[in-house]
Scaffold this active site. Structure first.
Site, PDB file in Angstrom:
ATOM      1  N   ASP A  26       0.904  -1.120  -0.210  1.00 56.90           N
ATOM      2  CA  ASP A  26       0.056   0.294   0.203  1.00 56.90           C
ATOM      3  C   ASP A  26       1.229   1.261  -0.257  1.00 56.90           C
ATOM      4  O   ASP A  26       1.709   1.230   1.016  1.00 56.90           O
ATOM      5  CB  ASP A  26      -1.133  -0.073   1.277  1.00 56.90           C
ATOM      6  CG  ASP A  26      -2.261   1.241   1.161  1.00 56.90           C
ATOM      7  OD1 ASP A  26      -1.823   1.400   0.074  1.00 56.90           O
ATOM      8  OD2 ASP A  26      -2.907   0.752   1.658  1.00 56.90           O
ATOM      9  N   ARG A  70      -7.915  -0.955  -6.183  1.00 56.38           N
ATOM     10  CA  ARG A  70      -8.318  -2.439  -5.543  1.00 56.38           C
ATOM     11  C   ARG A  70      -9.142  -2.238  -6.606  1.00 56.38           C
ATOM     12  O   ARG A  70      -9.823  -4.008  -6.053  1.00 56.38           O
ATOM     13  CB  ARG A  70      -7.958  -1.847  -4.419  1.00 56.38           C
ATOM     14  CG  ARG A  70      -6.653  -2.122  -3.415  1.00 56.38           C
ATOM     15  CD  ARG A  70      -7.090  -1.460  -1.730  1.00 56.38           C
ATOM     16  NE  ARG A  70      -5.780  -0.804  -1.581  1.00 56.38           N
ATOM     17  CZ  ARG A  70      -4.264  -1.507  -0.983  1.00 56.38           C
ATOM     18  NH1 ARG A  70      -5.244  -2.849  -0.677  1.00 56.38           N
ATOM     19  NH2 ARG A  70      -4.064  -0.804  -0.795  1.00 56.38           N
ATOM     20  N   LYS A 123      -5.755  -5.103   4.206  1.00 56.08           N
ATOM     21  CA  LYS A 123      -6.634  -4.423   3.604  1.00 56.08           C
ATOM     22  C   LYS A 123      -7.858  -3.765   2.449  1.00 56.08           C
ATOM     23  O   LYS A 123      -7.672  -4.629   1.849  1.00 56.08           O
ATOM     24  CB  LYS A 123      -5.766  -3.038   3.634  1.00 56.08           C
ATOM     25  CG  LYS A 123      -6.800  -2.168   2.742  1.00 56.08           C
ATOM     26  CD  LYS A 123      -5.442  -0.262   2.925  1.00 56.08           C
ATOM     27  CE  LYS A 123      -6.192   0.700   1.949  1.00 56.08           C
ATOM     28  NZ  LYS A 123      -5.676   1.575   2.189  1.00 56.08           N
ATOM     29  N   HIS A 125     -11.147  -1.937   1.633  1.00 52.87           N
ATOM     30  CA  HIS A 125     -11.257  -0.710   1.246  1.00 52.87           C
ATOM     31  C   HIS A 125     -11.933  -0.253   0.005  1.00 52.87           C
ATOM     32  O   HIS A 125     -11.514   0.069  -1.094  1.00 52.87           O
ATOM     33  CB  HIS A 125     -10.128  -0.060   1.033  1.00 52.87           C
ATOM     34  CG  HIS A 125      -9.888   1.341   1.201  1.00 52.87           C
ATOM     35  ND1 HIS A 125      -8.383   2.123   1.234  1.00 52.87           N
ATOM     36  CD2 HIS A 125     -10.959   1.792   1.357  1.00 52.87           C
ATOM     37  CE1 HIS A 125      -9.323   3.496   1.614  1.00 52.87           C
ATOM     38  NE2 HIS A 125     -10.458   3.604   1.492  1.00 52.87           N
ATOM     39  N   ASP A 303       0.174  -0.386  -4.815  1.00 51.71           N
ATOM     40  CA  ASP A 303      -2.082  -0.452  -5.755  1.00 51.71           C
ATOM     41  C   ASP A 303      -1.524   1.616  -5.692  1.00 51.71           C
ATOM     42  O   ASP A 303      -2.031   1.813  -6.791  1.00 51.71           O
ATOM     43  CB  ASP A 303      -2.751   0.073  -4.077  1.00 51.71           C
ATOM     44  CG  ASP A 303      -2.571   0.885  -2.830  1.00 51.71           C
ATOM     45  OD1 ASP A 303      -1.260   1.317  -2.770  1.00 51.71           O
ATOM     46  OD2 ASP A 303      -2.993   1.584  -2.489  1.00 51.71           O
ATOM     47  N   ASN A 304      -0.529   2.678  -5.425  1.00 53.14           N
ATOM     48  CA  ASN A 304      -0.349   4.130  -5.397  1.00 53.14           C
ATOM     49  C   ASN A 304       1.051   4.033  -5.727  1.00 53.14           C
ATOM     50  O   ASN A 304       1.594   2.460  -4.731  1.00 53.14           O
ATOM     51  CB  ASN A 304      -1.345   4.300  -5.684  1.00 53.14           C
ATOM     52  CG  ASN A 304      -1.946   4.628  -4.137  1.00 53.14           C
ATOM     53  OD1 ASN A 304      -2.383   4.033  -3.972  1.00 53.14           O
ATOM     54  ND2 ASN A 304      -0.394   4.804  -3.374  1.00 53.14           N
ATOM     55  N   LYS A 324       1.596   9.626  -5.069  1.00 52.97           N
ATOM     56  CA  LYS A 324       0.249   9.102  -4.896  1.00 52.97           C
ATOM     57  C   LYS A 324      -0.450   9.893  -4.602  1.00 52.97           C
ATOM     58  O   LYS A 324      -0.297  11.488  -4.977  1.00 52.97           O
ATOM     59  CB  LYS A 324      -0.133   8.971  -3.292  1.00 52.97           C
ATOM     60  CG  LYS A 324      -1.045   8.567  -3.236  1.00 52.97           C
ATOM     61  CD  LYS A 324      -0.694   7.914  -1.607  1.00 52.97           C
ATOM     62  CE  LYS A 324      -2.497   7.832  -1.573  1.00 52.97           C
ATOM     63  NZ  LYS A 324      -2.855   7.422   0.037  1.00 52.97           N
TER      64      LYS A 324
HETATM   65 MG    MG Z   1      -2.839   2.975  -1.404  1.00 54.02          MG
END
Ligand code: MG
Length: 482
Positions: A26, A70, A123, A125, A303-304, A324
């Site tokens: 993450d 995600r 996670k 989310h 994820d980023n 990000k």
């Molecule tokens: Mg993230």
């Protein structure tokens, strides 16, 4: 006896569909692994995985923040197509009334149709209301937290209050809340947050949810996720499984276990990445010792890009611009390491790939039904034979808006904007800005004047892309309507 069972499972496994394991950090930046150039952080397990498998240099997420990224990974569909985005609110927050739409077919559901057992350890989310949790979206098992580890502050201000303050124009008071919180990230303590850990099991008749702990002891998260992931592998060694491990780290607040505290030359952030690297190594070694490694496709990615306003608690995008929240390369291009011993053609892949392609690729490898509209390409020939990637283009969306588009080695920016108060200010470019990423990954040298035919070509590609996209309204913004 245990050894015999294990050997038998290994023999059966030779003919079966591959296990799919996605290890998903993450906010880990493009430059945060040794093999992607970090000078201090040590990631021997990830580096070895990439050296024996494939290390991709141009792998993109479909968004530069958590929830839409995600959603796209798990469905193979752009956020604008699923509705998993917001024009005003970027991600899901606690007590959301919406979540991943029931009609979306997740990777866990699609693989479940051909007999896979699926777990998410970490996670989620994608909506924290009971009807939107992972065990309602094809996962048989979930252990982890429902949203980011910095949501659910224990300072007595929930998200709805902050929205109300914003809508009431109390900007100054809101700023004070954010400033106080920013200071707490710098020296984080478990009690500053009230994030829960859930365990959820799908049963014959429904779901069984247990609150494991609240607030989560965040120092233990990476270690416990690792143990849970290994436990799931052990319980499902005799059948194909899909294991998705979205780590809570290195999203701030940064926490690591005692064993890793103060150990990395890369500081606290380095400790956190090195614990994730340890975790990857432990999971891979367990696959090996159970005789499953040769039947398992492993992907590690993020994820980023890095959350740069967190200063020394943030990662690095390496040579890429920004991080990000933006549609610069640093926001959406991330490390991607694939492993499948004996099956992948080893090497460094510099073609374009995306998280959007994981769904289609996994379905192809598993022999699952590929019916349905996605935004993905099947990368299996690239993975298995080293064939050129079928993906030659990549759209860059932010908050429902197409901001940039890559075709081959060129990227065209229609709109540029920093994130989290960082420059540049939002600018709509007419004519658009062109960069040649192959020799300018940092997006420093604007070359549209020299390449009018490239600009025209990308503008037509954008038209074709838009004509093929059926959009849904933004789900995250539902929060603004009482
Ligand atoms: Mg993230």
């Amino acid at each position: 006896m245990i050894l015999l069972c294990s050997a038998a499972a290994g023999l059966q496994a030779a003919d079966r569909s591959p296990n799919i394991v996605i290890l998903f950090a993450d906010d880990l930046g493009y430059g945060d692994l040794s093999s992607y150039g970090h000078p201090l952080i040590r990631t021997p397990n990830l580096d070895a995985l990439g050296a024996a498998g494939q290390r991709w240099t141009d792998f993109y997420m479909a968004a530069s923040v958590c929830s839409p990224s995600r959603g796209a990974l798990l469905t193979g569909r752009l956020p604008n197509r699923t509705g998993l985005y917001g024009r005003r609110i970027g991600v899901f927050f606690p007590d959301a009334q919406t979540g991943m739409p029931q009609e979306e077919r997740t990777l866990a559901e699609a693989l479940g149709e051909v007999g896979y057992r699926s777990a998410i350890i970490g996670k989620w989310h994608l909506g924290d209301a009971p009807e939107y949790l992972p065990t309602r979206h094809g996962f048989h098992y979930w252990y982890g937290i429902p949203y980011s580890n910095d949501m659910d502050w224990a300072d007595g201000r929930n998200f709805d209050e902050l929205i109300a303050m914003r809508l009431a124009g109390q900007g100054e008071e809101l700023e004070k809340v954010y400033e106080a919180r920013q200071a707490l990230y710098a020296d984080p303590r478990i009690e500053y947050w009230n994030v829960p850990i859930w365990r959820s099991v799908r049963t014959e008749t429904g779901y069984n949810n247990t609150l494991v702990e609240r607030p989560a002891r965040q120092t233990e998260l990476t270690r416990r996720y690792t143990e849970e992931a290994i436990g799931f592998i052990e319980r499902n060694r005799t059948r194909p499984f899909f294991l998705y491990v979205p780590y809570s780290m290195p999203h701030t607040p940064l926490f690591r276990s005692e064993a890793f505290a103060g150990r990395s030359p890369g500081g606290r952030y380095g400790d956190v990445i090195e614990e994730i690297d340890w975790s990857v190594g432990a999971i891979v070694r367990r696959l090996q010792s159970l005789g499953l490694a040769d039947d398992t496709l492993v992907l590690f990615t993020s994820d980023n890009g890095p959350w740069l306003t967190m200063n020394e608690h943030s990662g690095s995008a390496g040579p890429l611009r920004h991080g990000k929240g933006t549609t610069f390369e640093g926001g959406m291009r991330v490390p991607a390491v694939f492993s499948w011993p004996g099956r992948l053609k080893p090497g460094v892949v510099s073609d374009i790939g995306s998280a959007l392609d994981v769904f289609v690729t996994a379905l192809a490898l598993a022999g699952a039904d590929p019916t349905g509209v996605t935004d993905g390409f099947d990368l299996s020939a690239t993975l298995l034979e080293g064939a050129p990637s079928p993906r030659t283009e990549m759209p860059y969306y932010r908050q429902g808006e197409l901001r940039a588009y890559r075709q081959g080695e060129y990227k065209l920016h229609l709109i540029t904007e920093g994130a989290y108060g960082q420059p540049p200010e939002r600018t709509e470019h007419e004519p658009p800005l062109l960069y040649r990423l192959s020799d300018d990954p940092g997006e420093n040298v604007e070359v549209s004047a020299q390449n009018p035919e490239v600009v025209a070509g990308i503008l037509s590609a954008i038209e074709r892309h838009r004509a093929n996209l059926t959009e849904r309204p933004p789900l995250f913004d539902a929060r603004l309507t009482p």
